[in-house]
Design a protein around this motif. Structure first.
Motif, short mmCIF file in Angstrom:
data_model
loop_
_atom_site.label_atom_id
_atom_site.label_comp_id
_atom_site.label_asym_id
_atom_site.label_seq_id
_atom_site.Cartn_x
_atom_site.Cartn_y
_atom_site.Cartn_z
N ASP A 141 75.22 8.40 -55.30
CA ASP A 141 75.43 8.10 -56.57
C ASP A 141 75.64 8.74 -57.63
O ASP A 141 75.49 8.71 -58.66
CB ASP A 141 74.40 6.78 -56.76
CG ASP A 141 73.49 5.59 -55.77
OD1 ASP A 141 74.68 5.15 -55.61
OD2 ASP A 141 72.68 5.67 -55.37
N LEU A 187 76.87 11.92 -59.99
CA LEU A 187 79.13 11.52 -60.12
C LEU A 187 79.79 12.67 -59.55
O LEU A 187 79.13 13.50 -58.91
CB LEU A 187 78.13 12.74 -61.94
CG LEU A 187 79.89 13.24 -62.48
CD1 LEU A 187 80.45 11.75 -63.81
CD2 LEU A 187 79.91 14.57 -63.43
N ARG A 191 81.88 14.10 -52.58
CA ARG A 191 81.93 13.07 -52.43
C ARG A 191 83.78 12.50 -52.75
O ARG A 191 83.62 11.28 -51.55
CB ARG A 191 81.94 11.76 -53.44
CG ARG A 191 81.23 10.09 -53.99
CD ARG A 191 81.15 9.27 -54.13
NE ARG A 191 81.80 8.10 -55.00
CZ ARG A 191 81.03 7.81 -55.67
NH1 ARG A 191 79.77 7.12 -56.67
NH2 ARG A 191 81.40 6.26 -55.75
N GLU A 230 85.29 11.03 -48.85
CA GLU A 230 86.02 9.41 -49.39
C GLU A 230 87.73 9.88 -48.78
O GLU A 230 88.13 8.51 -47.92
CB GLU A 230 86.49 8.91 -50.70
CG GLU A 230 84.51 8.46 -51.12
CD GLU A 230 84.75 8.41 -52.76
OE1 GLU A 230 84.03 7.21 -53.78
OE2 GLU A 230 85.78 8.96 -53.70
N ARG A 266 80.70 10.64 -74.85
CA ARG A 266 80.18 9.19 -74.20
C ARG A 266 79.08 9.35 -72.95
O ARG A 266 79.34 8.60 -72.66
CB ARG A 266 81.45 8.76 -73.72
CG ARG A 266 82.77 9.34 -75.11
CD ARG A 266 82.28 8.10 -75.76
NE ARG A 266 83.83 7.71 -76.70
CZ ARG A 266 84.97 7.04 -77.17
NH1 ARG A 266 84.82 6.15 -75.80
NH2 ARG A 266 85.15 7.05 -78.26
N ALA A 312 78.15 10.07 -68.97
CA ALA A 312 78.78 9.83 -67.25
C ALA A 312 79.88 8.32 -68.18
O ALA A 312 79.42 7.47 -68.92
CB ALA A 312 77.76 9.12 -66.83
N MET A 313 80.39 8.28 -67.08
CA MET A 313 81.70 6.66 -67.59
C MET A 313 81.95 6.94 -66.10
O MET A 313 82.70 7.62 -65.21
CB MET A 313 82.51 7.68 -68.18
CG MET A 313 83.79 6.50 -68.70
SD MET A 313 84.89 7.20 -69.53
CE MET A 313 83.45 6.97 -71.38
N ASP A 314 82.44 5.43 -66.35
CA ASP A 314 83.06 5.10 -64.76
C ASP A 314 84.81 5.41 -64.21
O ASP A 314 85.23 6.00 -65.27
CB ASP A 314 83.35 3.24 -64.87
CG ASP A 314 84.31 2.46 -63.63
OD1 ASP A 314 85.77 3.03 -63.07
OD2 ASP A 314 83.72 1.90 -62.76
N PRO A 315 84.98 5.95 -63.42
CA PRO A 315 86.31 6.21 -63.13
C PRO A 315 87.45 5.98 -63.67
O PRO A 315 88.48 6.87 -64.31
CB PRO A 315 86.47 7.11 -61.87
CG PRO A 315 85.56 7.03 -60.81
CD PRO A 315 84.65 6.02 -62.01
N ARG A 316 87.52 4.72 -63.52
CA ARG A 316 88.51 3.65 -63.98
C ARG A 316 88.12 3.67 -65.61
O ARG A 316 89.88 4.09 -66.30
CB ARG A 316 88.17 2.20 -63.78
CG ARG A 316 89.04 1.78 -62.18
CD ARG A 316 88.23 0.77 -62.19
NE ARG A 316 87.23 0.77 -61.83
CZ ARG A 316 85.70 -0.30 -62.04
NH1 ARG A 316 86.94 -1.72 -61.25
NH2 ARG A 316 84.93 -0.87 -62.39
N ASP A 317 87.85 4.09 -66.31
CA ASP A 317 87.31 4.19 -67.93
C ASP A 317 87.53 6.03 -68.51
O ASP A 317 88.46 5.88 -69.29
CB ASP A 317 86.18 4.08 -68.23
CG ASP A 317 86.13 2.30 -68.27
OD1 ASP A 317 87.03 1.35 -68.38
OD2 ASP A 317 83.98 2.25 -68.48
N LEU A 318 87.73 6.70 -67.50
CA LEU A 318 87.33 8.23 -67.30
C LEU A 318 89.52 7.99 -67.63
O LEU A 318 89.88 8.88 -68.38
CB LEU A 318 87.24 9.28 -66.83
CG LEU A 318 87.76 10.45 -66.66
CD1 LEU A 318 87.28 10.84 -67.58
CD2 LEU A 318 86.74 11.12 -65.78
#
Length: 395
Positions: free
Chosen positions: A13, A15, A20, A24, A257, A259-265
Motif C-alpha cells: 500500500d 507509494l 512494487r 508487478e 498535491r 500522494a496521487m493515483d498513478p493515473r492522475d499523476l
C-alpha cells in the motif's frame, strides 16, 4: 517462468517504488507472491484483519497472478527486544506460505533490509539491493550494526547479488567479496506525447518529501519565483527538515498535491514542462538510482537533476545535471523556455522503452537462469556493471 517470491522493503500500500513496480512486471511473466515488510499489528488495521491467514501462510489474492503475504509484527518491533520476535514471526509466515504453495518458487528475490531469506525453498536466491542499507540507519529506523549483520546473513544465503547503481554495486562488492550485478531502476512505458499547448511553464517534483531532498535547491527555486508542482507524501523525520518543508510548501508559487493515483499523476505530468530531481549530496543518495528521472523522460519532460553518479551514465540531450543550487535554478529556467523538438521527443521515447520495468524483469529472470552455483569470493574490481540502455557506452 515458475513462481517468484518477492520479499519487499516496503508494504504493497506504500507509494509505488522499486519493489512494487519490479514485482508487478515480474507478475506479468509468472505467478508472484509479494511479501510485505513487517508491520505492527496495533498500527495497521489491514494487518489485524489478515492476522490469522498470515500466520497460517495464506496470502491475499490481488490478481490471478499476484498474491500478498503480510508479516505481522509486535509493538516496538524495531527495538532490541522486538527484533527477535519480529524475525521469528516473519520466518514462520513465509515458511507456512511456501509449504502451502502448489508449486515452489523458482526465484526468491529479497529486497528487504531486515528480513532474511526463508530457510525452506529451493529457488534461486537473488539479493536485490535497492538502496545503501549500510548508510540507511537514520532513514530505516534500525541500528547500523543490526543492518550490517542482517546484510551479511543475506549475502551468505544469496546465489546472486544485484544493486540498482554502479556505485552501490562496487561498494557491496568490496563489502562482500563477491560479484554484484547492476540492475537499475526502470520506468513505466512512455506515454503518448502531450501536445505542447497543454504544457505550462511549470517544474514538477514527484516522490516522497524527506531528508533525501536538497532543500537548498528547493528554496532557491522558490526564491526565484518559478512555479513548482509537488506530488508526493511527506515522510520526513527530522524537525528541522519539517520546518523547512512547511515553509517551502506554503509558498504561493508552490502547488503541493500530496500522494496521487498513478493515473492522475500521468495526467498532471502532461501539463508540466520540466521534471526536477533535487537530491542532497549524501552517501545514501550517491548509491541510489532515482526513479523519478526516467519517469520524467518517459512522460516527455525535460529533466534537471542533481549530480548523482547513477545519472552520469544516462545519455539524453534533455537531461541536464546541476552541481549547485544556483546552476540548478538557471538550468530549470532554460528548460522552461526550450520545448523539446521532435528529435528529442523520439530520443526520450527510445530511452524510456529501453528501460521499462518489463525490461528490468527480463534482466532479473536472465540473471537467475544463469548457472546458480555461487562464485568464489572475488576482488572488488570483479563487480559486473551492466550498463543502462541508452548510456554513452556500448553493451
Amino acid at each position: 517462468m515458475g513462481p517468484t517470491m518477492y520479499i519487499s522493503g516496503g508494504r504493497w500500500d506504500d507509494l509505488p517504488g522499486t519493489d512494487r513496480l519490479l514485482a508487478e512486471a515480474l507478475a506479468v511473466v509468472g505467478p508472484l507472491m509479494w511479501v510485505d515488510q513487517p508491520a505492527p499489528v496495533f498500527r495497521f488495521r489491514d494487518v489485524r484483519k489478515h492476522l490469522v491467514p498470515s500466520l497460517l501462510g495464506v496470502p491475499e489474492v490481488l490478481t490471478p497472478q499476484l498474491t500478498r503475504l503480510r508479516l505481522p509484527a509486535p509493538p516496538l518491533f524495531s527495538s532490541s527486544a522486538g527484533r527477535p520476535v519480529t524475525k521469528a514471526i516473519a520466518r514462520h509466515c513465509m515458511q507456512k506460505a511456501l509449504r502451502n504453495s502448489e508449486h515452489p518458487p523458482a526465484i526468491i528475490v529479497n529486497a528487504s533490509p531486515v528480513i532474511d531469506f526463508p530457510v525452506w525453498g529451493t529457488g534461486v536466491r537473488l539479493l536485490h539491493l535497492t538502496d545503501d542499507w549500510l548508510a540507511a540507519a537514520d532513514l530505516i529506523g534500525f541500528g547500523a550494526d543490526y543492518l550490517r549483520r542482517s546484510l551479511e546473513r543475506k549475502i551468505e544465503a544469496a546465489d546472486i547479488i544485484s544493486a540498482v547503481s554502479p556505485d552501490l554495486a562496487a561498494k557491496m562488492s568490496a563489502f562482500s567479496g563477491r560479484t554484484v550485478e547492476v540492475l537499475p531502476n526502470g520506468c513505466r512505458p512512455p506515454t503518448l506525447q502531450t501536445a505542447d499547448d497543454r504544457r505550462r511553464p511549470v517544474a514538477v517534483l514527484v516522490g516522497q518529501l524527506n531528508e533525501r531532498l536538497d532543500l537548498d535547491v528547493l528554496e532557491a527555486l522558490g526564491d526565484a519565483g518559478l512555479e513548482i508542482l509537488v506530488i508526493g507524501p511527506r515522510t520526513e523525520s527530522n524537525p528541522v527538515t519539517g520546518r523547512r518543508l512547511d515553509a517551502f510548501l506554503s509558498r504561493e508559487n508552490v502547488d503541493w498535491r500530496g500522494a496521487m493515483d498513478p493515473r492522475d499523476l500521468g495526467r498532471l505530468l502532461g501539463t508540466a514542462s520540466v521534471g526536477i530531481t533535487p537530491y542532497a549530496d549524501t552517501e545514501f543518495n550517491r548509491s541510489s538510482f532515482p526513479l523519478k528521472t526516467l519517469e520524467y523522460l518517459s512522460a516527455g519532460l525535460r529533466v534537471v537533476a542533481s549530480d548523482l553518479p547513477s545519472l552520469r551514465s544516462l545519455t539524453c540531450s534533455t537531461l541536464a545535471v546541476a552541481v549547485s543550487p544556483e546552476e540548478f535554478v538557471e538550468l530549470v529556467r532554460i528548460a522552461l523556455r526550450e520545448r523539446p523538438d521532435q528529435g528529442q521527443r523520439d530520443e526520450m521515447r527510445r530511452l524510456a522503452e529501453a528501460n521499462t520495468w518489463d525490461v528490468r524483469a527480463a534482466t532479473l529472470i536472465g540473471l537467475c537462469q544463469r548457472p546458480s552455483a555461487r562464485t568464489e569470493p572475488s576482488q572488488p574490481d570483479r563487480t559486473v556493471a551492466q550498463p543502462v540502455r541508452g548510456v554513452s557506452h556500448d553493451h
